[in-house]
Design an enzyme around this catalytic site. Structure first.
Site, PDB file in Angstrom:
ATOM      1  N   TYR A   1      -6.705   6.078  -8.684  1.00  0.00           N
ATOM      2  CA  TYR A   1      -7.978   6.762  -8.427  1.00  0.00           C
ATOM      3  C   TYR A   1      -8.718   7.112  -9.707  1.00  0.00           C
ATOM      4  CZ  TYR A   1      -6.231   7.003  -3.685  1.00  0.00           C
ATOM      5  OH  TYR A   1      -5.744   6.659  -2.438  1.00  0.00           O
TER       6      TYR A   1
ATOM      7  N   LYS B   1       4.890   8.264   6.168  1.00  0.00           N
ATOM      8  CA  LYS B   1       5.363   7.038   5.547  1.00  0.00           C
ATOM      9  C   LYS B   1       6.560   7.333   4.649  1.00  0.00           C
ATOM     10  CE  LYS B   1       3.594   3.030   2.997  1.00  0.00           C
ATOM     11  NZ  LYS B   1       2.408   2.433   2.322  1.00  0.00           N
TER      12      LYS B   1
ATOM     13  N   HIS C   1      -9.109   4.445   6.316  1.00  0.00           N
ATOM     14  CA  HIS C   1      -8.419   4.640   5.040  1.00  0.00           C
ATOM     15  C   HIS C   1      -9.401   4.907   3.905  1.00  0.00           C
ATOM     16  CE1 HIS C   1      -4.242   4.675   3.828  1.00  0.00           C
ATOM     17  NE2 HIS C   1      -4.556   4.119   2.679  1.00  0.00           N
TER      18      HIS C   1
ATOM     19  N   ARG D   1      -9.581   8.570   3.308  1.00  0.00           N
ATOM     20  CA  ARG D   1      -8.446   9.048   2.504  1.00  0.00           C
ATOM     21  C   ARG D   1      -8.666   8.752   1.021  1.00  0.00           C
ATOM     22  NH1 ARG D   1      -2.673   9.925   2.464  1.00  0.00           N
ATOM     23  NH2 ARG D   1      -1.562   8.482   1.082  1.00  0.00           N
TER      24      ARG D   1
ATOM     25  N   HIS E   1       2.406  10.302  -1.991  1.00  0.00           N
ATOM     26  CA  HIS E   1       2.757   9.102  -2.744  1.00  0.00           C
ATOM     27  C   HIS E   1       4.136   9.259  -3.373  1.00  0.00           C
ATOM     28  CE1 HIS E   1      -1.732   7.871  -3.408  1.00  0.00           C
ATOM     29  NE2 HIS E   1      -1.249   7.487  -2.231  1.00  0.00           N
TER      30      HIS E   1
ATOM     31  N   ARG F   1      -3.503   9.591   6.669  1.00  0.00           N
ATOM     32  CA  ARG F   1      -3.414   8.220   7.162  1.00  0.00           C
ATOM     33  C   ARG F   1      -3.693   8.235   8.659  1.00  0.00           C
ATOM     34  NH1 ARG F   1       1.371   8.828   3.918  1.00  0.00           N
ATOM     35  NH2 ARG F   1       1.339   7.526   2.026  1.00  0.00           N
TER      36      ARG F   1
END
Length: 319
Positions: A298, A198, A263, A266, A289, A173
């Site tokens: 994805y 995050k 992004h 990523r 995640h 990120r």
């Protein structure tokens, strides 16, 4: 003497105060102040203090405060104690929807409202009844390997090239690459350590031989002291606007017209890992995640399986 409805005694101010309502403004001929949130500033400041005590990031705090201020400004003629759940619906319909604001922004407002009213007492709004917008199913933007190669080969500046390459090669990120320190690169174990990303989570991601070599060449030339990528002044963190500018210049040189953001690199990394046969569980760990459902998106943009599907159109003899 008859007590006015909603009046309360303030020990700190040593005075009685009334709700900031249209009724009382008209009764006492009080004009609206220039700042529509002037009479709500103490509650907002208290909410900000609460968020910091819970160790929310400064970016999240700013996002929540801006969203909350938008909601409270819309209801500027009502005191906080008068606001109820119906006012949330009015705000959604008469401000968010009317101005074409996104569901993601509405979700930010919901987060802010729920947290704010949970920290207040004696209020008429029930945070648990504040509904969220129906989430849209949006696929991540993915670039082909050829497009990625064109972008990463564009910068002539070794620092700029190293930054973009590291973002893609580790699926970082924007905040994660800016917060990297020299000590976070473990070249012997071929790992990159990402601290307090995050969700306040640490994680490690694999470093390829090629990116390690590239980082070593960059280090020999620039000799950063604290941050892996520093600004023009020593020991100064690289600026996020400057990083966005680096990508913009690379896109211009590569002649890619798509509205690519950092992004996208990523997203592309994750999709290319999946297409190379990497297990989703590993991709989830690498990307940091919390939920596997986030990573599973994805699978909808990977072309590996789609390319093996033969269209029935090919069996038709169409001239």
């Amino acid at each position: 003497m008859k007590k006015l409805s909603g009046s309360k005694w303030s020990n700190s101010l040593k005075a009685w105060h009334l709700p900031d309502s249209v009724e009382y403004r008209e009764k006492f001929k009080i004009q609206n102040v220039a700042d529509p949130l002037a009479n709500k500033s103490m509650e907002i400041a208290g909410f900000k203090s609460w968020l910091r005590s819970k160790r929310y990031s400064e970016n999240t705090i700013e996002t929540y405060l801006n969203a909350l201020k938008s909601f409270l400004t819309f209801h500027k003629d009502k005191s906080i104690s008068e606001i109820d759940n119906s006012d949330v619906i009015k705000y959604n319909n008469n401000y968010l929807l009317k101005n074409g604001l996104s569901a993601s922004y509405q979700n930010q407002v919901v987060n802010a409202i729920k947290l704010f009213f949970k920290t207040q007492t004696g209020l008429r709004i029930n945070p648990d009844l504040v509904h969220r917008p129906k989430s849209a199913s949006v696929l991540p933007n993915v670039l082909s390997k050829e497009e990625i190669k064109m972008i990463l080969n564009s910068p002539k500046n070794i620092k700029h090239k190293a930054m973009l390459c590291l973002i893609y090669s580790c699926g970082l990120r924007r905040s994660e690459i800016l917060n990297l320190k020299i000590t976070h690169v473990d070249s012997k174990r071929k790992l990159l350590i990402i601290k307090q990303a995050k969700g306040k989570k640490d994680r490690v991601v694999p470093l390829s031989e090629r990116i390690i070599y590239q980082l070593q060449e960059y280090y020999k030339l620039y000799r950063p002291r604290i941050w892996l990528f520093e600004g023009q002044k020593p020991e100064e963190q690289y600026n996020e606007r400057s990083l966005a500018s680096v990508l913009k210049q690379a896109l211009c040189i590569a002649k890619i017209k798509k509205p690519v953001t950092l992004h996208w690199l990523r997203h592309s990394y994750a999709t290319h890992l999946l297409e190379n046969g990497t297990d989703l569980r590993y991709i989830q760990e690498i990307l940091g995640h919390k939920s596997s459902k986030t990573t599973e998106i994805y699978t909808h943009v990977s072309t590996k399986s789609l390319q093996n599907i033969k269209s029935p159109f090919d069996d038709l003899d169409i001239l």
